[in-house]
Each structure stands twice: as structure tokens, then as C-alpha cells.
Design a protein around this motif. Structure first.
Motif, mmCIF file in Angstrom:
data_model
loop_
_atom_site.group_PDB
_atom_site.id
_atom_site.type_symbol
_atom_site.label_atom_id
_atom_site.label_comp_id
_atom_site.label_asym_id
_atom_site.label_seq_id
_atom_site.Cartn_x
_atom_site.Cartn_y
_atom_site.Cartn_z
ATOM 1 N N SER A 13 0.842 -1.213 0.000
ATOM 2 C CA SER A 13 0.000 0.000 0.000
ATOM 3 C C SER A 13 0.867 1.249 0.000
ATOM 4 N N LYS A 17 1.623 2.288 -6.763
ATOM 5 C CA LYS A 17 1.166 1.365 -7.813
ATOM 6 C C LYS A 17 -0.030 1.877 -8.584
ATOM 7 N N SER A 35 -6.856 -4.675 -9.032
ATOM 8 C CA SER A 35 -7.355 -5.851 -8.310
ATOM 9 C C SER A 35 -7.697 -5.523 -6.859
ATOM 10 N N ALA A 37 -9.296 -3.037 -5.874
ATOM 11 C CA ALA A 37 -10.687 -2.572 -5.856
ATOM 12 C C ALA A 37 -11.636 -3.760 -5.713
ATOM 13 N N TYR A 39 -11.063 -6.581 -4.032
ATOM 14 C CA TYR A 39 -11.071 -6.990 -2.623
ATOM 15 C C TYR A 39 -11.799 -5.951 -1.760
ATOM 16 N N ARG A 40 -11.637 -4.679 -2.116
ATOM 17 C CA ARG A 40 -12.358 -3.625 -1.386
ATOM 18 C C ARG A 40 -13.864 -3.801 -1.560
ATOM 19 N N ARG A 92 -12.687 3.636 -1.357
ATOM 20 C CA ARG A 92 -11.351 4.231 -1.118
ATOM 21 C C ARG A 92 -11.113 4.610 0.328
ATOM 22 N N ALA A 100 -10.842 -5.012 3.097
ATOM 23 C CA ALA A 100 -10.259 -5.686 1.931
ATOM 24 C C ALA A 100 -9.106 -6.581 2.357
ATOM 25 N N ARG A 110 -10.004 -15.521 -2.593
ATOM 26 C CA ARG A 110 -8.988 -15.308 -3.635
ATOM 27 C C ARG A 110 -9.283 -16.213 -4.827
ATOM 28 N N GLY A 130 -1.654 -4.895 -8.226
ATOM 29 C CA GLY A 130 -2.096 -5.649 -7.052
ATOM 30 C C GLY A 130 -0.981 -6.123 -6.159
ATOM 31 N N ARG A 131 -1.153 -7.334 -5.621
ATOM 32 C CA ARG A 131 -0.161 -7.922 -4.721
ATOM 33 C C ARG A 131 0.394 -9.225 -5.291
ATOM 34 N N ASP A 132 -0.473 -9.928 -6.045
ATOM 35 C CA ASP A 132 -0.094 -11.258 -6.544
ATOM 36 C C ASP A 132 -0.301 -11.369 -8.040
ATOM 37 N N ARG A 158 0.008 8.436 1.429
ATOM 38 C CA ARG A 158 -1.389 8.087 1.693
ATOM 39 C C ARG A 158 -2.073 9.224 2.441
ATOM 40 N N ARG A 181 -1.380 -3.623 7.963
ATOM 41 C CA ARG A 181 -1.885 -4.207 6.717
ATOM 42 C C ARG A 181 -0.750 -4.889 5.944
ATOM 43 N N ASP A 185 -0.625 -8.705 4.825
ATOM 44 C CA ASP A 185 -0.503 -9.045 3.402
ATOM 45 C C ASP A 185 0.748 -9.887 3.117
HETATM 46 O O1 DC Z 1 -4.186 -1.965 -3.349
HETATM 47 P P1 DC Z 1 -5.284 -1.737 -2.347
HETATM 48 O O2 DC Z 1 -4.863 -0.915 -1.170
HETATM 49 O O3 DC Z 1 -6.542 -1.218 -2.983
HETATM 50 O O4 DC Z 1 -5.653 -3.197 -1.785
HETATM 51 C C1 DC Z 1 -6.559 -3.380 -0.725
HETATM 52 C C2 DC Z 1 -6.252 -4.673 0.025
HETATM 53 O O5 DC Z 1 -6.520 -5.791 -0.824
HETATM 54 C C3 DC Z 1 -4.805 -4.822 0.477
HETATM 55 O O6 DC Z 1 -4.710 -4.795 1.882
HETATM 56 C C4 DC Z 1 -4.342 -6.165 0.010
HETATM 57 C C5 DC Z 1 -5.483 -6.748 -0.754
HETATM 58 N N1 DC Z 1 -5.092 -7.153 -2.108
HETATM 59 C C6 DC Z 1 -4.663 -8.435 -2.277
HETATM 60 O O7 DC Z 1 -4.550 -9.189 -1.317
HETATM 61 N N2 DC Z 1 -4.359 -8.889 -3.528
HETATM 62 C C7 DC Z 1 -4.446 -8.078 -4.581
HETATM 63 N N3 DC Z 1 -4.156 -8.549 -5.799
HETATM 64 C C8 DC Z 1 -4.859 -6.728 -4.411
HETATM 65 C C9 DC Z 1 -5.178 -6.290 -3.147
#
Ligand code: DC
Length: 224
Positions: A13, A17, A35, A37, A39-40, A92, A100, A110, A130-132, A158, A181, A185
Motif C-alpha cells: 500500500s 502502484k 485488483s 478494488a 477486494y475492497r 477508497r 479488503a 482469492r 495488485g499484490r499477486d 497516503r 496491513r 498481506d
Molecule cells: O491496493 P489496495 O490498497 O486497494 O488493496 C486493498 C487490500 O486488498 C490490500 O490490503 C491487500 C489486498 N489485495 C490483495 O490481497 N491482492 C491483490 N491482488 C490486491 C489487493
């Protein structure tokens, strides 16, 4: 494996990105997958439906059924609708971010989102944020970027973002939330936040968004 070129931009975060992905996608004329969004939206929809935070099956069912529309808002910015309702601002908030992060640690949630994410890869190409994205969703991506920045800088960014939106959040609270967070994560069992083996790590601390975007575009153009 899809033949549509995909560029993945993963990272924690506040690493920038979102901005970088959006601008790189626009410069290349590619689609964008935000991505986070998704999960949010699942977190928010679960809260609204009164689901207990850890109810994996119920959240996964919800994730599979969500009627989500991504579009362009009246001012040219993003627009996100959930079941027809405008939730652009609601997703947001820090509350939505925390929800999320909680639902994102549920394996079934997931799994329920994998195909939905892969369907964003349509011509002429996709930038996936995203993350993954580089590890799990698009392992065959032509370019994988892992974007980082120091925790202090990410909290400051932020804070500024939220302040610009008129939201009053303390920097100390935000730093703590970001650290929590990040920890969740990075340490979750499924698809933790980790750079893919073949990702290029880019530390954006002290760089302007323009500098980061230029670097990513240069890398992208060398591979497309
Ligand atoms: O990027 P973001 O802050 O909008 O993501 C919100 C939450 O979603 C973040 O804590 C981790 C999760 N996330 C995830 O696990 N995998 C992703 N591909 C994108 C977000």
C-alpha cells in the motif's frame, strides 16, 4: 496462457502502484485491472450484508456473484459501481481498505476472484495492479514490476492523498494501519505479498511519479 501482453505492477500500500499503473496503461492504450478494488468491493459488500469478517464461504460466494462495473466518471476520473450503486468513494476509505485486507487473506475468496481477474486480459493488453498479479494471476506476464517505497514515505503519500480528498486522518494512525496491513498481506498463507522471482524491483522512495512512470514505460517498451 493468454497471448495478450500483460504488465504486472505489485507492491505494498502506498508504493504508488495505483497512479503508476493507471498512467502506464493510458500511455500504452492498455486496459487496467485494479485488483485491490475487487477486494475492497468484497469487503464492503460483506460488511453491508452483515457477514462476520472471517466467514470464508459466505464471502467467497459473494465474491463470485458481485455485479461490478468499472468505468469513467463525469470528471474523467474512475467510477466503480456495485449492483448499480456508485461506490467510487466508499471503496477508497481506510475502512474499506482494512476490510479488503481481511477478506484478501481468505483462500476461497482469492480463488473466487481468479477467473474474473484473468478476463481483464483482452487486446491490446493489460496493466494489472495488485499484490499477486505477477506470482499467481498472470505468471506469464511480459513485464513484472515490484514497486516499493519506505514505510514512512508510503504513510506520507497516503496521508496527502486522503487530505486532498478532504479526509482528516492522523499520520500516526495511518502509519500504524499501513504497517499492520503490510504485515497481514506479507504473512498470509495464500498469495502473500512477495515479488515474483522474475520481477524487477523498483524502490520509488524519493522519486516523482513521473520518474517512476518513465522507468516502467522504458522497461515495457523494451519487451512489447
Ligand atoms: O491496493 P489496495 O490498497 O486497494 O488493496 C486493498 C487490500 O486488498 C490490500 O490490503 C491487500 C489486498 N489485495 C490483495 O490481497 N491482492 C491483490 N491482488 C490486491 C489487493
Amino acid at each position: 496462457m493468454s497471448t495478450v501482453p500483460v504488465i504486472t505492477i505489485d507492491g505494498p500500500s502506498g508504493s504508488g502502484k495505483g497512479t503508476v499503473s493507471r498512467r502506464v496503461a493510458a500511455a500504452l492504450g492498455f486496459h487496467l485491472l485494479d485488483s485491490g478494488a475487487l477486494y475492497r468491493l468484497v469487503g464492503l459488500a460483506g460488511r453491508r450484508a452483515g457477514l462476520p469478517a472471517g466467514d470464508e464461504t459466505a464471502h467467497a460466494t459473494l465474491a463470485g456473484r458481485l455485479a461490478i462495473e468499472f468505468g469513467v466518471g463525469p470528471g474523467g476520473g474512475e467510477s466503480v459501481r456495485l449492483g448499480g450503486e456508485d461506490v467510487t468513494d466508499a471503496i477508497r476509505t481506510e475502512l474499506a481498505g482494512n476490510l479488503a485486507s481481511q477478506v484478501a487473506s481468505l483462500a476461497a475468496v482469492r480463488a473466487a476472484l481468479i477467473d474474473r481477474q484473468r478476463r481483464f486480459a483482452t487486446p491490446p493488453g493489460l496493466v494489472a495492479d495488485g499484490r499477486d498479479m505477477g506470482t499467481t494471476i498472470f505468471p506469464g506476464a511480459v513485464l513484472k514490476v515490484f514497486l516499493t517505497a519506505s514505510a514512512e514515505e508510503r504513510a506520507r503519500r497516503r496521508h496527502k492523498q486522503l487530505k486532498d480528498k478532504g479526509l482528516d486522518v492522523s499520520l500516526a494512525d495511518l502509519s500504524r494501519e499501513i504497517a499492520e496491513r503490510d504485515q497481514r498481506d506479507r504473512t498470509r498463507a495464500v498469495s502473500p505479498l512477495v515479488a515474483a522471482d522474475d520481477a524487477i524491483e523498483l524502490d520509488s522512495t524519493g522519486m516523482t511519479p513521473e520518474e517512476v512512470i518513465a522507468r516502467v514505460l522504458k522497461l515495457a517498451r523494451g519487451r512489447l
